[in-house]
Design a protein around this motif. Structure first.
Motif, short mmCIF file in Angstrom:
data_model
loop_
_atom_site.label_atom_id
_atom_site.label_comp_id
_atom_site.label_asym_id
_atom_site.label_seq_id
_atom_site.Cartn_x
_atom_site.Cartn_y
_atom_site.Cartn_z
N SER A 129 55.48 -30.04 -164.20
CA SER A 129 54.43 -31.04 -164.36
C SER A 129 55.11 -32.39 -164.57
CB SER A 129 53.54 -30.70 -165.56
OG SER A 129 52.58 -31.72 -165.79
N ALA A 184 48.13 -29.50 -158.44
CA ALA A 184 47.10 -29.97 -159.36
C ALA A 184 47.39 -31.44 -159.67
CB ALA A 184 47.09 -29.15 -160.65
N LYS A 185 46.35 -32.16 -160.07
CA LYS A 185 46.49 -33.59 -160.37
C LYS A 185 45.54 -33.95 -161.50
CE LYS A 185 45.42 -38.16 -158.52
NZ LYS A 185 44.76 -38.91 -157.42
N ASP A 186 46.01 -34.83 -162.40
CA ASP A 186 45.14 -35.39 -163.41
C ASP A 186 45.38 -36.89 -163.48
OD1 ASP A 186 47.37 -35.86 -165.21
OD2 ASP A 186 47.32 -33.72 -165.70
N SER A 187 44.86 -37.55 -164.49
CA SER A 187 44.92 -39.00 -164.54
C SER A 187 46.31 -39.54 -164.83
CB SER A 187 43.95 -39.54 -165.60
OG SER A 187 44.29 -39.02 -166.89
N THR A 188 47.22 -38.69 -165.29
CA THR A 188 48.55 -39.17 -165.66
C THR A 188 49.69 -38.47 -164.93
OG1 THR A 188 48.72 -37.63 -167.53
CG2 THR A 188 47.77 -39.82 -167.97
N PHE A 230 50.93 -34.99 -161.96
CA PHE A 230 50.63 -33.90 -161.04
C PHE A 230 51.54 -32.71 -161.34
CE2 PHE A 230 54.07 -36.20 -159.08
CZ PHE A 230 54.84 -35.23 -158.46
N THR A 231 51.19 -31.57 -160.76
CA THR A 231 51.94 -30.32 -160.95
C THR A 231 52.37 -29.80 -159.58
OG1 THR A 231 50.70 -29.79 -162.95
CG2 THR A 231 51.83 -27.97 -161.88
N LEU A 245 50.12 -41.60 -157.77
CA LEU A 245 48.82 -40.96 -157.99
C LEU A 245 47.68 -41.69 -157.29
CD1 LEU A 245 49.00 -40.13 -161.82
CD2 LEU A 245 49.53 -38.63 -159.90
N LYS A 282 46.39 -36.34 -153.29
CA LYS A 282 45.42 -35.26 -153.34
C LYS A 282 46.14 -33.93 -153.47
CE LYS A 282 43.78 -36.25 -149.29
NZ LYS A 282 44.68 -37.38 -149.00
#
Length: 215
Positions: A25, A52-56, A58-59, A32, A36
């Motif tokens: 991660s 996977a992706k979030d606001s801070t 990715f994985t 970012l 996608k």
């Protein structure tokens, strides 16, 4: 496909390891913006798929072959990594053709300052260095660089202060391991010029075959 122009330094948030795999991660910002799930990101020059992706951040999953070929296996939480998104079709081609498929690793043998420049001498195997030519291109931890000189077991590159400040290479010193990807064109040229072995005819000679043909 990438160009070797690093967009930002990311930070490993966590890494989970299995017997022959890892899930990493990475905290990021710039990459970012339009990333996608399923997109490719070069992490220290290694092409990984964002799972996977979030606001801070990715994985991404790292498979056995990648761990064997690259230095990603030594990452720990807090490690910095060079990040570059896959090249957009209408983007500027600032570096050279980079596939994100690491050929092997090298070890930094010397770092010296020359005016404003930093010179890195990197040791690597002769099998890898056969594709490295003076004034040609090489990717070091995902950074597109020009080879200053090359010998049987080592080569040298020189970087400007900007490159040192915005990439991981500026943090590395003697003994550190770097990911290397040689010029993609050199490998294709070698493949095309290598003589192909002629297919061997099947040998099905039996006593019955000989008797049938009058022997």
């Amino acid at each position: 496909m990438f160009t070797g122009i690093v967009e930002e330094l990311g930070t490993v948030r966590s890494i989970r390891r299995g017997p022959q795999w890892a899930v990493v991660s990475i905290g990021a910002n710039t990459v970012l913006s339009d990333l996608k799930v399923g997109d490719s990101v070069a992490v220290n020059g290694v092409c990984l798929t964002a799972t996977a992706k979030d606001s801070t951040g990715f994985t991404a999953d790292v498979m056995h072959e990648t761990l064997d070929r690259s230095s990603l296996g030594v990452l720990t939480p807090g490690s910095h990594v060079n990040l570059e998104r896959a090249m957009a079709a209408g983007g500027r081609f600032g570096g050279h053709i980079v596939s994100g498929h690491i050929d092997g690793v090298g070890t930094i043998a010397q770092v010296r300052r020359d005016g404003i420049a930093l010179w890195y001498t990197i040791e690597a195997s002769p099998a890898l260095l056969r594709y490295v030519v003076e004034k040609g291109s090489i990717t070091v931890d995902g950074i597109s660089l020009t080879v200053a000189w090359v010998e049987a077991h080592r080569f040298a590159v020189s970087i400007i202060p900007h490159t040192a400040s915005v990439t991981l290479l500026g943090e590395k010193g003697v003994g550190d391991v770097v990911n290397l990807e040689t010029d993609l064109l050199a490998k294709y040229v070698e493949k095309l010029l290598r003589p192909q072995e002629a297919p061997q005819p099947e040998r099905n000679i039996t006593w019955e075959f000989l008797a049938e043909h009058g022997f």
